[in-house]
Write a protein that holds these residues in place. Structure first.
Motif, PDB file in Angstrom:
ATOM      1  N   GLU A  45      -2.855  30.349  96.653  1.00 18.60           N
ATOM      2  CA  GLU A  45      -3.972  30.900  95.881  1.00 18.60           C
ATOM      3  C   GLU A  45      -4.227  30.084  94.616  1.00 18.60           C
ATOM      4  N   VAL A  46      -3.152  29.487  94.082  1.00 20.82           N
ATOM      5  CA  VAL A  46      -3.302  28.679  92.874  1.00 20.82           C
ATOM      6  C   VAL A  46      -4.174  27.461  93.156  1.00 20.82           C
ATOM      7  N   ILE A  47      -3.947  26.853  94.335  1.00 21.44           N
ATOM      8  CA  ILE A  47      -4.772  25.697  94.696  1.00 21.44           C
ATOM      9  C   ILE A  47      -6.218  26.121  94.905  1.00 21.44           C
ATOM     10  N   ILE A  48      -6.419  27.264  95.552  1.00 22.14           N
ATOM     11  CA  ILE A  48      -7.785  27.766  95.736  1.00 22.14           C
ATOM     12  C   ILE A  48      -8.444  27.991  94.375  1.00 22.14           C
ATOM     13  N   LEU A  49      -7.670  28.555  93.455  1.00 21.76           N
ATOM     14  CA  LEU A  49      -8.192  28.793  92.112  1.00 21.76           C
ATOM     15  C   LEU A  49      -8.643  27.482  91.464  1.00 21.76           C
ATOM     16  N   LEU A  50      -7.850  26.425  91.662  1.00 19.06           N
ATOM     17  CA  LEU A  50      -8.206  25.122  91.100  1.00 19.06           C
ATOM     18  C   LEU A  50      -9.487  24.569  91.733  1.00 19.06           C
ATOM     19  N   VAL A  51      -9.608  24.764  93.033  1.00 17.42           N
ATOM     20  CA  VAL A  51     -10.828  24.307  93.715  1.00 17.42           C
ATOM     21  C   VAL A  51     -12.039  25.074  93.187  1.00 17.42           C
ATOM     22  N   VAL A  52     -11.871  26.394  93.044  1.00 23.81           N
ATOM     23  CA  VAL A  52     -12.966  27.206  92.493  1.00 23.81           C
ATOM     24  C   VAL A  52     -13.336  26.692  91.105  1.00 23.81           C
ATOM     25  N   HIS A  53     -12.318  26.441  90.302  1.00 22.93           N
ATOM     26  CA  HIS A  53     -12.552  25.926  88.948  1.00 22.93           C
ATOM     27  C   HIS A  53     -13.306  24.593  88.992  1.00 22.93           C
ATOM     28  N   ALA A  54     -12.961  23.754  89.954  1.00 21.80           N
ATOM     29  CA  ALA A  54     -13.587  22.438  90.023  1.00 21.80           C
ATOM     30  C   ALA A  54     -15.060  22.537  90.398  1.00 21.80           C
ATOM     31  N   VAL A  55     -15.397  23.527  91.240  1.00 23.72           N
ATOM     32  CA  VAL A  55     -16.764  23.568  91.757  1.00 23.72           C
ATOM     33  C   VAL A  55     -17.678  24.492  90.946  1.00 23.72           C
ATOM     34  N   ILE A  56     -17.133  25.560  90.397  1.00 25.18           N
ATOM     35  CA  ILE A  56     -18.011  26.598  89.851  1.00 25.18           C
ATOM     36  C   ILE A  56     -18.808  26.136  88.623  1.00 25.18           C
ATOM     37  N   TRP A  57     -18.167  25.329  87.764  1.00 21.74           N
ATOM     38  CA  TRP A  57     -18.865  24.964  86.515  1.00 21.74           C
ATOM     39  C   TRP A  57     -19.970  23.932  86.717  1.00 21.74           C
ATOM     40  N   PRO A  58     -19.692  22.810  87.403  1.00 22.55           N
ATOM     41  CA  PRO A  58     -20.821  21.895  87.622  1.00 22.55           C
ATOM     42  C   PRO A  58     -21.929  22.515  88.480  1.00 22.55           C
ATOM     43  N   MET A  59     -21.527  23.342  89.444  1.00 26.71           N
ATOM     44  CA  MET A  59     -22.520  24.013  90.294  1.00 26.71           C
ATOM     45  C   MET A  59     -23.385  24.949  89.447  1.00 26.71           C
ATOM     46  N   SER A  60     -22.747  25.756  88.603  1.00 25.34           N
ATOM     47  CA  SER A  60     -23.493  26.693  87.760  1.00 25.34           C
ATOM     48  C   SER A  60     -24.422  25.945  86.808  1.00 25.34           C
ATOM     49  N   ARG A  61     -23.911  24.856  86.239  1.00 24.39           N
ATOM     50  CA  ARG A  61     -24.725  24.072  85.314  1.00 24.39           C
ATOM     51  C   ARG A  61     -25.998  23.593  86.010  1.00 24.39           C
ATOM     52  N   ASN A  62     -25.849  23.100  87.234  1.00 19.34           N
ATOM     53  CA  ASN A  62     -27.013  22.614  87.970  1.00 19.34           C
ATOM     54  C   ASN A  62     -27.954  23.739  88.374  1.00 19.34           C
ATOM     55  N   VAL A  63     -27.395  24.844  88.833  1.00 16.36           N
ATOM     56  CA  VAL A  63     -28.253  25.954  89.254  1.00 16.36           C
ATOM     57  C   VAL A  63     -29.030  26.485  88.045  1.00 16.36           C
ATOM     58  N   LEU A  64     -28.330  26.636  86.904  1.00 15.03           N
ATOM     59  CA  LEU A  64     -28.995  27.117  85.683  1.00 15.03           C
ATOM     60  C   LEU A  64     -30.120  26.174  85.267  1.00 15.03           C
ATOM     61  N   ASP A  65     -29.790  24.864  85.214  1.00 13.17           N
ATOM     62  CA  ASP A  65     -30.812  23.886  84.835  1.00 13.17           C
ATOM     63  C   ASP A  65     -31.972  23.933  85.822  1.00 13.17           C
ATOM     64  N   GLY A  66     -31.642  24.082  87.099  1.00 12.96           N
ATOM     65  CA  GLY A  66     -32.672  24.145  88.134  1.00 12.96           C
ATOM     66  C   GLY A  66     -33.591  25.345  87.932  1.00 12.96           C
ATOM     67  N   PHE A  67     -32.997  26.506  87.650  1.00 13.28           N
ATOM     68  CA  PHE A  67     -33.807  27.706  87.410  1.00 13.28           C
ATOM     69  C   PHE A  67     -34.707  27.511  86.197  1.00 13.28           C
ATOM     70  N   MET A  68     -34.150  26.877  85.160  1.00 13.04           N
ATOM     71  CA  MET A  68     -34.914  26.682  83.927  1.00 13.04           C
ATOM     72  C   MET A  68     -36.085  25.712  84.151  1.00 13.04           C
TER      73      MET A  68
END
Lengths: 253, 268
Positions: free
Chosen positions: B132-155
């Motif tokens: 689960e720790v590795i999954i957590l790291l993968v989530v951490h790696a993807v969630i922030w750049p993805m969110s940044r792009n989705v937010l910018d895209g919505f804006m």
């Protein structure tokens, strides 16, 4: 006695951009009758687009706007806007789907029925067979036709047109004017059409208005010239001069 | 005609480049640059090729290399799915609430700068060593750049699409899925590209830092090969990592691009 479809009562609109307040429409009263084709002329900044956006429900305003006696402050499918911008179609949907999507949202689920409605609308704007194109594959004029088809398919109470032909070349523009004229005569629809172009207003409008700064109505009269209008029609020159004078005189001050 | 010529040209250029690079490698490997054990440190193409095959046929300590690959991919896909899903939900909420938008924007800015590997000690102390720790790291790696792009895209969604959408009766969730999501598609895809690449790297780093015996992955395999001086196998594993990356790029991401933004004329 004609039926009133739209009533604008004591409309006042102030834009609050940043710290500056700009009074766009001071006080406007306006009634539009069913099946009227109202052309509104006015110089830039006179508030004609703002008026249309208020009617469409895109802006917050003071006063009242009633459609068929009912207040409407938010956007709705009873008032469909056709914008000047060619990019008003959703680029991720085909022409056909652009027309069908709002109908689907209205609760029409039957695929054959949707197809029939979009084909019918495309035929009206002479774009039969273009249903599977994506908007980026169309010219500006064709995109505007699709936007008009989309509005027609929804059968709104009022179609609001904000200089839909202003960015087109002169030839395409004349062609689209003719087509819109035919459509407006064949369909039972009420249209409010904004333009800078005097010729366009005379050719299309059954009623012509000239607005001045602050939304002041300078001229508001029925179009006296019988259709189809051409520059050789009786009374064209006089009307053109009258509108031209009203449009430009006021702005010289 | 011209287009297909361009395509053939691009293929030829790439193939020639790869052949030249391989020839240089082979020649260098035969020079014994690293002394008498040079063959071990800098193996020839032949021994790397053999290792590539034996990786799959023999594996290590009785465990097939396929097990390592499938473990890594399983953790990757799980983490990616959670991360992408969460970033859509959080970005969607940001569009509904202004306050949430400001807070989320700050959170994204902060965590986007933190490498997952730097967070590893903290996470291990909190949760111990488990998958689960590795999954957590993968989530951490993807969630922030993805969110940044989705937010910018919505804006960046043009106002006219939003107005055309509200005009035909869309609001709230239907406006989000009917207008904002498709209109922001090119941002979403570039978010996926960045997110997946970071997740893949984060996953391999984490696996190299601590291997989980119950769930051995590709990163752990490289480490095991290193401790055993099986260098040809190490190189062969790097090739597998590259192949997986290429498959994801050309087998998944490019097709997604082709049937969305390219098809809609929103990207060339």
């Amino acid at each position: 006695m004609m039926e009133k479809i739209l009533e604008v009562k004591d409309l006042r609109m102030v834009y609050n951009n940043t710290s500056e307040e700009k009074l766009v429409i001071e006080k406007m009263n306006l009634d539009v009758e069913k099946n009227e084709f109202l052309c509104i002329l006015g110089a830039s900044g006179c508030g004609k687009t703002t008026l249309l956006r208020c009617i469409a429900g895109f802006e917050k305003y003071e006063g009242e706007i009633l459609v068929n006696g009912k207040k409407c402050a938010t956007p709705g499918t009873d008032r469909i806007m056709v914008f000047q911008d060619f990019n008003q179609l959703f680029p991720w949907k085909t022409v056909e789907k652009n027309i069908q999507y709002p109908l689907k949202k209205q609760g029409i689920k039957d695929k054959a029925e949707l197809k029939r409605l979009s084909d019918e609308a495309l035929k009206k704007v002479k774009l039969k067979g273009y249903g599977h194109y994506y908007p980026y594959q169309l010219s500006g004029g064709m995109k505007q036709r699709v936007a008009i088809a989309k509005a027609l398919a929804l059968k709104p109470e009022i179609i609001l047109m904000d200089e839909p032909f202003a960015a087109l070349d002169a030839m395409t523009r004349n062609k689209l004017q003719d087509e819109l004229l035919t459509i407006s005569e064949e369909e039972n629809c009420t249209i409010i059409f904004i333009t800078h172009n005097i010729q366009e207003a005379i050719v299309l409008g059954t009623r012509i208005m000239v607005l001045s700064q602050g939304g002041e109505i300078l001229i508001d009269e029925k179009n006296p010239i019988s259709r189809p209008v051409s520059p050789s029609s009786k009374g064209y020159g006089e009307l053109w001069n009258q509108l031209h004078e009203a449009l430009y005189k006021k702005n010289k001050k | 005609m011209k287009k297909s010529n361009d395509f053939v040209y691009s293929i030829i250029v790439r193939v020639v480049f790869i052949i030249v690079a391989l020839v240089i490698w082979e020649v260098a490997a035969r020079q014994n640059l690293f002394g008498e054990n040079s063959e071990v440190i800098f193996p020839t193409l032949g021994s790397i090729g053999k290792a590539f095959i034996s990786n799959f046929t023999e594996g290590y300590a009785g465990i097939s290399f396929w097990v390592y690959i499938s473990n890594s991919l399983r953790l990757l896909v799980t983490g990616l799915a959670i991360g992408v899903f969460a970033s859509f939900i959080l970005s969607g909420l940001s569009m509904i609430s202004r306050g949430f938008y400001h807070i989320f924007n700050l959170v994204v800015s902060i965590f986007d700068l933190l490498p997952g590997v730097a967070l590893l000690p903290v996470i291990i102390i909190m949760f111990g060593i488990k998958e689960e720790v590795i999954i957590l790291l993968v989530v951490h790696a993807v969630i922030w750049p993805m969110s940044r792009n989705v937010l910018d895209g919505f804006m960046a969604v043009p106002k006219i699409y939003v107005e055309a959408g509200t005009n035909i009766g869309l609001k709230g969730l239907s406006l989000l899925t009917g207008v904002y999501l498709p209109a922001a598609m090119s941002y979403i895809i570039s978010g996926l590209k960045v997110g997946w690449a970071r997740a893949w790297r984060g996953l391999l780093s984490a696996e190299m830092i601590f291997g989980i015996a119950t769930c051995p992955g590709i990163g752990m395999y490289i480490n095991q090969m290193r401790t055993n001086m099986n260098n040809a196998e190490m190189y062969a594993t790097l090739i597998v990592i590259i192949i997986i990356g290429l498959v994801v790029q050309y087998g998944i991401l490019t097709p997604i691009e082709n049937c969305t933004v390219k098809k809609w004329g929103m990207s060339k």
